[in-house]
Design a protein around this motif. Structure first.
Motif, PDB file in Angstrom:
ATOM      1  N   ALA A  26       0.880  -1.169   0.000  1.00  0.00           N
ATOM      2  CA  ALA A  26       0.000   0.000   0.000  1.00  0.00           C
ATOM      3  C   ALA A  26       0.917   1.217   0.000  1.00  0.00           C
ATOM      4  N   ALA A  27       0.508   2.259  -0.708  1.00  0.00           N
ATOM      5  CA  ALA A  27       1.326   3.475  -0.772  1.00  0.00           C
ATOM      6  C   ALA A  27       0.569   4.645  -0.163  1.00  0.00           C
ATOM      7  N   GLU A  28       1.275   5.460   0.576  1.00  0.00           N
ATOM      8  CA  GLU A  28       0.718   6.678   1.173  1.00  0.00           C
ATOM      9  C   GLU A  28       1.607   7.824   0.715  1.00  0.00           C
ATOM     10  N   ILE A  49      10.914   6.967  -3.957  1.00  0.00           N
ATOM     11  CA  ILE A  49      10.000   7.458  -2.924  1.00  0.00           C
ATOM     12  C   ILE A  49      10.601   8.761  -2.402  1.00  0.00           C
ATOM     13  N   VAL A  50       9.926   9.883  -2.696  1.00  0.00           N
ATOM     14  CA  VAL A  50      10.460  11.187  -2.325  1.00  0.00           C
ATOM     15  C   VAL A  50       9.360  12.026  -1.688  1.00  0.00           C
ATOM     16  N   SER A  51       9.711  12.761  -0.633  1.00  0.00           N
ATOM     17  CA  SER A  51       8.744  13.634   0.026  1.00  0.00           C
ATOM     18  C   SER A  51       9.463  14.699   0.840  1.00  0.00           C
ATOM     19  N   ALA A  52       8.756  15.814   1.047  1.00  0.00           N
ATOM     20  CA  ALA A  52       9.279  16.869   1.918  1.00  0.00           C
ATOM     21  C   ALA A  52       9.251  16.407   3.375  1.00  0.00           C
ATOM     22  N   THR A  57       5.065  10.011   3.566  1.00  0.00           N
ATOM     23  CA  THR A  57       5.139   9.298   2.292  1.00  0.00           C
ATOM     24  C   THR A  57       5.909   7.992   2.496  1.00  0.00           C
ATOM     25  N   TYR A  58       5.219   6.879   2.216  1.00  0.00           N
ATOM     26  CA  TYR A  58       5.830   5.568   2.447  1.00  0.00           C
ATOM     27  C   TYR A  58       5.082   4.482   1.694  1.00  0.00           C
ATOM     28  N   VAL A  59       5.707   3.322   1.616  1.00  0.00           N
ATOM     29  CA  VAL A  59       5.046   2.110   1.137  1.00  0.00           C
ATOM     30  C   VAL A  59       5.052   1.125   2.299  1.00  0.00           C
ATOM     31  N   GLN A 155       7.698  -1.324   6.417  1.00  0.00           N
ATOM     32  CA  GLN A 155       7.291   0.004   5.943  1.00  0.00           C
ATOM     33  C   GLN A 155       8.548   0.772   5.553  1.00  0.00           C
ATOM     34  N   ILE A 156       8.568   1.291   4.324  1.00  0.00           N
ATOM     35  CA  ILE A 156       9.743   2.030   3.848  1.00  0.00           C
ATOM     36  C   ILE A 156       9.311   3.458   3.522  1.00  0.00           C
TER      37      ILE A 156
END
Length: 189
Positions: A26-28, A49-52, A57-59, A155-156
């Motif tokens: 699942a992705a958030e 997977i990139v986020s501020a 933001t994770y899988v 969870q990554i």
């Protein structure tokens, strides 16, 4: 998910070259992105997977929050690229006291903290591609004095590029790995 499957050698739960790499994940995503790109260093398709914000933001695997992985193999191996930004991952395990424990490793922490249900620890990444090898049985024993039974969830979080995530029964030397588990770096002529 894997409770009733025979587990020995290697069990892969993410491979960036597969047709649907996040099939069981699942992705958030908030303030960022999760997408498949071609990494220049290895000239291959990877999951970015990139986020501020690392925490939003994770899988996570398995995709269903009610299910667990049921993986008994004690070594978690991740092939990831250091993007020189904050990064963390978390593994939830079950021990022989039937307690769920979480291990969170991140590159922005400096000390290890062991609390009853979570152990947070620092992680140093080299520049470029890294192979993270996580001995879950050893960490469970050292942090809690209990024995590792199985892995429930992985969870990554942002920020990294993922090539493969798998479990193994022991640590393997590079030459023992099946070809698809190796990270091929292109030869520059």
């Amino acid at each position: 998910m894997f409770h009733n499957s025979f587990q020995s050698g290697f069990l892969s739960i993410l491979y960036s070259l597969g047709s649907r790499p996040l099939e069981i994940w699942a992705a958030e995503v908030r303030n960022g992105h999760i997408k498949r790109i071609t990494d220049d260093d290895i000239a291959s398709s990877v999951l970015e997977i990139v986020s501020a914000n690392v925490s939003t933001t994770y899988v996570t695997c398995p995709s269903d929050a009610q299910k667990t992985l049921g993986i008994k193999l004690p070594f978690l191996v991740m092939i990831i690229k250091n993007l020189k930004k904050y990064f963390s991952f978390e593994v939830q395990v079950l021990d022989d006291k039937n307690v769920r424990r979480r291990f969170r490793a991140s590159n922005y922490q400096s000390t290890t903290r062991v609390k009853p249900f979570i152990c947070t620890m620092p992680m140093r990444l080299d520049d470029g591609w890294n192979q993270i090898q996580f001995n879950l049985a050893d960490f469970t024993r050292r942090a809690y004095g209990t024995n590792y039974v199985e892995t429930l969830r992985v969870q990554i979080h942002a920020n990294c590029r993922l090539r493969r995530v798998y479990f193994s029964d022991r640590l393997y030397a590079e030459e023992e790995l099946p070809p698809e588990f190796k990270l091929f770096l292109p030869v520059h002529k």
